[in-house]
Design a protein around this motif. Sequence first.
Motif, short mmCIF file in Angstrom:
data_model
loop_
_atom_site.label_atom_id
_atom_site.label_comp_id
_atom_site.label_asym_id
_atom_site.label_seq_id
_atom_site.Cartn_x
_atom_site.Cartn_y
_atom_site.Cartn_z
N UNK A 2 -11.06 -1.02 6.68
CA UNK A 2 -10.96 0.20 6.25
C UNK A 2 -9.09 0.47 5.83
N UNK A 3 -9.79 0.77 4.55
CA UNK A 3 -7.82 1.18 3.41
C UNK A 3 -7.77 2.99 3.87
N UNK A 4 -8.01 3.60 4.39
CA UNK A 4 -8.41 5.02 3.94
C UNK A 4 -7.13 5.33 4.93
N UNK A 5 -5.67 5.79 4.61
CA UNK A 5 -5.23 6.32 6.32
C UNK A 5 -5.46 7.45 6.99
N UNK A 6 -4.79 7.94 8.04
CA UNK A 6 -5.17 8.61 8.92
C UNK A 6 -4.49 10.28 8.95
N UNK A 10 -0.96 10.78 5.88
CA UNK A 10 -1.68 11.20 5.10
C UNK A 10 -0.67 12.80 4.88
N UNK A 11 -0.37 13.59 5.63
CA UNK A 11 0.30 14.70 5.69
C UNK A 11 2.34 14.28 6.26
N UNK A 12 2.12 13.62 7.02
CA UNK A 12 3.30 13.04 7.14
C UNK A 12 3.69 12.20 5.43
N UNK A 13 3.47 11.48 4.90
CA UNK A 13 3.60 10.88 3.88
C UNK A 13 3.88 12.15 2.79
N UNK A 14 2.63 12.89 2.73
CA UNK A 14 3.46 14.04 1.86
C UNK A 14 3.68 15.05 2.28
#
Length: 71
Positions: A2-6, A10-14
């Motif tokens: 699974x390569x999808x971020x948690x 995602x919110x942190x990287x955004x």
Amino acid sequence: MNCLPKPGETAASWGRTLTLLQGLPFDLARAQYAAGVRVGLIEQSLLGWAKFERQIHLLEKLTLGPWARSV
């Protein structure tokens, strides 16, 4: 695999991306100052750089408020 971020990642990287984009104009001003020194348009001076950096930092804090980067 699974390569999808948690969702939290995602919110942190955004948020990190937005912070970098908000600081971009100030980084560009610093780069322009350095380029001016390199080509001889601005005198090379540590005191001059310190004064410029204080002004840019103050402008960044006034513009971005709590989202401004701190040193």
